[in-house]
Scaffold this active site. Structure first.
Site, short mmCIF file in Angstrom:
data_model
loop_
_atom_site.label_atom_id
_atom_site.label_comp_id
_atom_site.label_asym_id
_atom_site.label_seq_id
_atom_site.Cartn_x
_atom_site.Cartn_y
_atom_site.Cartn_z
N HIS A 124 -7.35 113.41 51.96
CA HIS A 124 -8.65 113.49 51.31
C HIS A 124 -8.77 114.73 50.42
CE1 HIS A 124 -12.97 114.89 51.64
NE2 HIS A 124 -13.10 113.77 50.96
N GLU B 224 -18.49 119.36 52.77
CA GLU B 224 -18.60 117.91 52.96
C GLU B 224 -18.50 117.57 54.45
OE1 GLU B 224 -15.67 115.66 50.80
OE2 GLU B 224 -16.43 113.75 51.54
N GLU C 208 -7.10 114.02 47.25
CA GLU C 208 -7.97 113.16 46.45
C GLU C 208 -8.94 114.01 45.62
OE1 GLU C 208 -12.01 111.67 46.76
OE2 GLU C 208 -11.09 110.72 48.51
N HIS C 209 -9.53 115.02 46.23
CA HIS C 209 -10.40 115.93 45.48
C HIS C 209 -9.61 116.66 44.39
CE1 HIS C 209 -14.31 116.51 47.86
NE2 HIS C 209 -13.70 115.49 48.44
#
Lengths: 454, 442
Positions: free
Chosen positions: A68, A148, A71-72
Site C-alpha cells: 500500500h 491514514e 501504491e502511494h
C-alpha cells in the site's frame, strides 16, 4: 455498437445476459502484459486500469503495509514526469484518478474522455518501470499513510475489531496482517523497502491492463503495444502458496475501545472458488449469504431487528473469490438493554434453524432473481465492469469464468445451501470478536446527551 | 462483506452531485423532456433504451430543514418509514416483493429534499410490480405505531453511538457554530426522538408530501407515453398539502469562534467554515471554480498540496461549498495526529487567508476550467448519474438547458470574479472552527 441483451426474456426466470462477453477482447503483449478491452459505447468516456498481481498477502514480516505504501509512492514522479505532474496532467485532461490496494492485488485507474487514452497510457506505462523513489518523498508519504491508518483503523473501533479478528482467525495465512500494515512496521519502513517491492512485482508480466468504455479494441491494442510494449519482462519472485490449517476449536477475543454500543462479529473459515466449473460450496455460501441478508426482509433482519428486536443492526456476508481463503461473517449490534451474549444466542438460533430446516424455494428464487437483475444494473457502470474483470484476472480465475459463475449460482439447490451451512457454520471453525465499549475519558457521565465544548 | 475491500489511496471526498452541481460541454447532453402531470407534479424524463432498466426518483421539499423546531426528527422518520407498511403490504412484504423482482429501493434525505427512488428491470413483469409498490409507499404510507416505536429505539442507540465518534461530534458542533438556530445546523437529540408521536408523522406527511410540490425524475427504458402514465400513477393520490416550500433565511455573517472538544482519539478532527452560497446565487460559479483550486480539486488543490503533499500531515484534507436552497456551509476539513493539530490548523488558516487575499493565478484558473469542463462527460456517463441531475434540476427549478449551459458559465469565470466573490463571502477572521480530539492547551 450498442450493448444488446437479446437473449433476455420476460418473466421471473430471466436468463443471464451472456452476450455481454461478446464485447470483451484480449491480447497478451510480447512482454507478458495481458490487455483486456471491454467496449461500451453508451457514453464518450473510458477507464484505464492497471492491476498488479501483488497485494499485502505477498509481504514479509516486518514490512507489512509496503504494498500500500508503494501504491502511494507511485504518484511521486519518474524521470520524465516530475513529482506532482501525474495528477496535474490527468486533472488537466478532465480526468479522475486513484489507486487501491487489497490483500490480493494493487490497482491504478484513470477515468477520462475517450480521446484521452494516449495520455493515460503514456503516464501509466511510464511509472510501470521508471518510478523515482526518493527518501525525501518517502519520508513525507509514510506520514500520510500513518495518518491514514489512524483515521481508518486506530480511531475506528469497528475497524480495529476487524483487524484483530483477522489476526486471530488466521494464524498461518498472511491475511492475518492488515492491508495498511501494522503501525510498528510503518514506523520502521524505509524507501529501500518500497523500492524493493517495486523492483520485485512491478513488471508487465505481473500486470493486467484493462480499458473499458467508448473505445475500439484494435486501436487500444495498438496503443498498448506502443506504450507498454517496450517495457521488459522480468523474472518474478517465487509466489509462496499459503494455507490455513483447520482451526480445531472456537476462538474469542474482546476489544476495549471508546464507544457507546457493544458490537459482535462471528467469522467462520470458508474456502473460496478455485474451479468455477466443479466447485459447489462457494456458490452455496453466496446464496446462503443472500438468504440471510440479501434484502431488508431476509432472515437476519426480519428475525433479529424487526421481530425479536435483539439487534439494532445485523449483517451477514461472504466473498467467494480471492487468492486465499475467505470467511463467512455475521456482524451485529445488540439493541439497548441486550447483551452481545443475547445477540450471539439469537444469531446461533437462526443458523441452527437453517441447518435443521433448510431454506424455502421462494428464498432461493429470490436470491437468484437479485443476482440476475444485478447483472443488468452493473452494465450501467463501465468502471464496475472493468473492476470485475480486473479482480477476476488478478486472483487467477480469469474474467472468462464470470458467466460460468452466474450459471452455477442459478443451479444452486436448497439442499446445497443447507449442506453448506452445516459444513461451515461450526464452532470449531469460528472466531468471535466482541467490542467492549469504554467511556470517553475526560467526559463526565452524561445527563442529557449534549456535547459540551471545552 | 469487508474481507476483500481494498483501501484507496486517498480520502478525497467524492462529493455528490448536489454539491458539485452540474457541468456541460460541447459533447452531447441527454435530452430532457419536461411536463407537469395532471396531479400537479413536475416531471423530468430522459428516454434511453440502451439497457433494459429504469430509474425513478420522486422528491419533495420535505428534508430535515422543514422540521418544526418543536418536533425535530419527524421529517426523517416520515422519509424513513415510507417503506414501513402501506395499503395492503406490510414492511416484510415490501422487502420480499421487491427482492423477488430484483428491484432496488433507496431513500433520499438531506436538509432540503426527501424522497424515494427505485431501480428496476424495465420488462413489464418487473417494472409494473416495482412501480406499484413505489406508488403505494409514496401515497399510502401507514406509519405503523409498533414500527415507529422500534425505530425510535434504534435511532436513539445510533445517536448515543454518534456522540462517541469524533467525526460526528465535530459535525454537530460545526453545524451549531455556523448556522446557530437555523435548521441547516440543527442536530436531533435523544429527547427530540422520545417525544415523536405517530400523529406527528401523519401531519408532516400530509402537509409536505404534496403532489404539486413533487418532482418526478425518470431515466431509462420507457416511452414518453409510459413515462407520462407512470408520473401520474406515482403522484395522483398524494395529499394536497400546503406547507411552505421555503426555508428560513440563513444569517450569513457569523462571529469568529473556536471550540476545542476533548476526545481520546489519536487524531484531531478539524472543521473550519461559515455559511456559503445558495444554489441560485450568481456568485455560485466563481465560488465553485475557486474552490476547486483551494480544496475541491483532489490531488491538485492548494490545501492538498500544503497539508498532505508538502508536509505529510493528513490523509484527507478538503474544502467545499454546499449549495442548497438557502446558503449551505462552506467547509474545510482535515484529520491529523493530535501532536501536530495546532500546526496543521495554523497552516490551513494561512492557506485560506492567502487564497482569499490574493486570489488565483491565470494558470490555476485554466487548470481548474480544463478539469471541470473536460471532465464533464464523466458526470453524465450512467443512468444513475443522469437521474440525480434530473432530480436536482427539478427540485431547484434550474433551466432545462442547465447541463448545456454549465460549461459556458464555468468558462466565463474570471480570476477577478473569484477574488471578488471570495473576498465578499469568506472572511478568514470570522469563521467557525471546531477541533475534536484537541491537543492539550500548552
Amino acid at each position: 455498437m450498442r450493448i444488446r441483451i437479446f437473449n433476455f426474456c420476460c418473466g421471473l426466470l430471466l436468463l443471464v445476459p451472456f452476450s455481454i462477453q461478446a464485447e470483451v477482447f484480449e491480447k497478451t503483449l510480447g512482454n507478458g502484459l495481458k490487455v483486456i478491452v471491454k467496449e461500451d459505447h453508451r457514453a464518450p468516456v473510458l477507464v484505464q486500469q492497471v492491476w498488479y498481481r501483488a497485494g499485502s498477502m505477498d509481504e514479509r514480516t516486518g514490512t507489512t503495509g509496503v504494498a500500500h505504501v508503494l501504491e502511494h509512492m507511485m504518484f511521486k514522479g519518474t524521470k520524465s514526469v516530475p513529482m506532482g505532474e501525474f495528477s496535474k496532467r490527468i486533472a488537466a485532461a478532465g480526468g479522475r484518478e486513484n489507486a487501491f490496494t487489497s490483500y490480493d492485488y494493487t490497482a491504478y485507474f484513470q477515468q477520462l474522455h475517450k480521446s484521452k487514452l494516449p495520455l493515460a497510457m503514456q503516464l501509466e506505462s511510464d511509472r510501470m518501470h521508471n518510478l523515482q523513489l526518493t527518501a525525501e518523498e518517502f519520508g513525507k508519504e509514510i506520514r500520510v499513510v500513518m495518518e491514514e491508518r489512524r483515521m481508518r483503523t486506530d480511531d475506528e473501533p469497528h475497524a480495529l475489531m476487524y483487524e484483530k479478528l483477522m489476526a486471530t482467525a488466521y494464524q498461518e495465512h498472511p491475511y492475518q496482517h492488515p492491508i495498511i500494515g501494522w503501525m510498528n512496521d510503518l514506523e520502521a519502513m524505509t524507501a529501500a523497502d518500497a523500492q524493493e517491492w517495486y523492483k520485485s512485482w512491478y513488471a508487465p508480466n505481473n500486470a493486467v491492463l484493462i480499458v473499458a468504455g467508448d473505445v475500439d479494441a484494435k486501436a487500444v491494442f495498438k496503443l498498448a503495444e506502443q506504450n507498454y510494449g517496450k517495457i521488459k519482462a522480468r523474472p518474478l519472485p517465487v509466489r509462496k502458496a499459503y494455507r490455513e490449517s483447520p482451526q480445531l476449536g472456537i476462538k474469542r477475543l474482546t476489544l476495549k475501545a471508546p464507544a457507546e454500543l457493544p458490537h459482535l462479529i462471528m467469522a467462520y473459515h470458508t474456502p473460496t472458488l478455485k474451479n468455477a466449473e466443479t466447485d459447489t460450496l462457494p456458490y452455496a455460501l453466496d446464496v446462503l449469504a443472500g438468504i440471510l441478508d440479501g434484502n431488508e426482509s431476509a432472515r437476519m433482519n426480519t428475525a433479529l431487528v424487526r421481530e425479536q428486536q435483539i439487534a439494532s443492526e445485523i449483517g451477514a456476508g461472504y466473498d467467494s473469490t480471492g487468492r486465499g481463503p475467505s470467511m463467512f461473517v455475521l456482524e451485529g449490534t445488540p439493541s439497548a438493554g441486550k447483551s452481545v451474549a443475547d445477540l450471539e444466542a439469537a444469531i446461533r438460533e437462526q443458523l441452527l434453524k437453517l441447518i435443521r430446516e433448510g431454506v424455502s424455494a421462494e428464498e432461493l428464487q429470490r436470491v437468484k432473481a437479485q443476482v440476475t437483475a444485478n447483472e443488468v444494473y452493473k452494465l450501467d457502470s463501465v468502471f464496475y465492469q472493468a473492476m470485475q474483470i480486473g479482480q477476476m484476472e488478478s486472483i487467477g480465475l480469469g474474467y472468462k469464468v464470470l458467466p460460468v459463475m452466474l450459471k452455477k449460482l442459478q443451479e444452486v439447490t436448497a439442499q446445497q445451501v443447507q449442506d453448506a451451512a452445516r459444513e461451515i457454520l461450526k464452532d470449531d471453525n469460528l472466531t468471535i470478536a466482541v467490542l467492549d465499549p469504554q467511556p470517553l475519558s475526560n467526559k463526565p457521565k452524561k445527563a442529557g446527551g449534549n456535547i459540551h465544548a471545552h | 462483506m469487508r474481507t476483500n475491500w481494498p483501501i484507496m489511496r486517498t480520502g478525497v471526498i467524492f462529493l455528490s452531485l448536489i454539491i458539485n452541481a452540474l457541468y456541460s460541454s460541447a459533447s452531447a447532453t441527454p435530452t430532457i423532456q419536461h411536463w407537469q402531470a395532471a396531479s400537479g407534479a413536475r416531471v423530468y424524463f430522459v428516454e434511453n433504451h440502451d439497457l433494459p432498466m429504469l430509474d425513478v426518483a420522486v422528491t419533495f421539499p420535505a428534508g430535515s430543514g422543514f422540521d418544526d423546531p418543536a418536533k425535530l426528527g419527524v421529517a426523517g422518520f416520515v422519509n424513513g418509514m415510507l417503506d414501513a407498511g402501506t395499503d395492503g403490504l406490510n414492511e416484510d412484504e415490501i422487502g420480499r416483493k421487491l427482492a423477488d423482482i430484483g428491484a432496488q429501493k433507496a431513500s433520499q434525505f438531506d436538509p432540503d429534499r426527501a424522497g424515494l427512488s427505485m431501480r428496476t428491470l424495465s420488462y413489464p413483469a418487473q417494472r409494473e410490480v416495482a412501480l406499484d409498490i413505489l406508488a403505494r409507499m409514496l401515497q399510502r404510507p401507514l406509519f405503523p405505531e409498533a414500527i415507529l416505536a422500534r425505530e425510535k429505539v434504534r435511532l436513539i442507540a445510533a445517536l448515543k453511538e454518534a456522540e462517541t465518534k469524533p467525526e460526528s461530534i465535530a459535525a454537530k458542533a460545526f453545524g451549531k457554530a455556523v448556522f446557530a438556530m437555523h435548521p441547516y445546523g440543527t442536530s436531533i437529540e435523544v429527547p427530540d426522538v422520545e417525544k415523536i408521536q405517530r400523529a406527528d408523522l401523519e401531519n408532516y406527511y400530509r402537509s409536505h408530501y404534496a403532489a404539486k410540490a413533487a418532482v418526478v425524475a425518470l431515466m431509462g427504458d420507457l416511452t414518453r407515453a409510459q413515462a407520462e402514465a407512470i408520473a401520474q400513477q406515482l403522484t395522483e393520490k398524494l395529499p394536497d398539502g400546503a406547507a411552505s416550500t421555503q426555508l428560513p433565511a440563513v444569517t450569513i455573517h457569523i462571529q469568529s469562534s473556536e471550540q476545542r472538544i476533548a476526545h481520546p482519539a489519536s487524531q484531531s478532527h478539524i472543521l473550519i467554515g461559515t455559511p456559503g452560497v445558495a444554489r441560485s446565487d450568481p456568485d455560485y460559479f466563481p465560488l465553485y471554480v475557486g474552490n476547486y483550486i483551494l480544496g475541491g480539486g483532489g490531488f491538485v488543490s492548494r490545501l492538498m498540496n500544503e497539508i498532505r503533499e508538502k508536509r505529510g500531515m493528513a490523509y484527507s484534507v478538503y474544502s467545499y461549498f454546499m449549495p442548497m436552497q438557502q446558503p449551505g456551509a462552506f467547509q474545510i476539513g482535515l484529520q491529523t495526529k493530535k501532536e501536530q493539530a495546532d500546526e496543521a490548523l495554523k497552516l490551513t488558516r494561512a492557506t485560506l487567508r492567502e487564497f482569499v487575499e490574493k486570489g488565483v493565478s491565470a494558470k490555476e484558473l485554466q487548470a481548474a476550467k480544463d478539469n471541470i469542463i473536460g471532465g464533464f462527460p464523466l458526470r453524465i456517463d450512467s443512468n444513475k448519474k443522469i437521474l440525480e441531475y434530473l432530480s436536482v434540476i427539478g427540485f431547484y427549478n434550474l433551466p432545462l438547458n442547465y447541463l448545456d449551459d454549465f460549461t459556458v458559465q464555468v468558462g466565463r469565470v474570471s480570476a477577478a470574479q473569484i477574488h471578488d466573490a471570495f473576498k465578499r463571502r469568506i472572511h478568514p477572521d470570522a469563521m467557525a472552527t471546531v477541533v475534536v480530539g484537541a491537543p492539550e492547551v500548552k
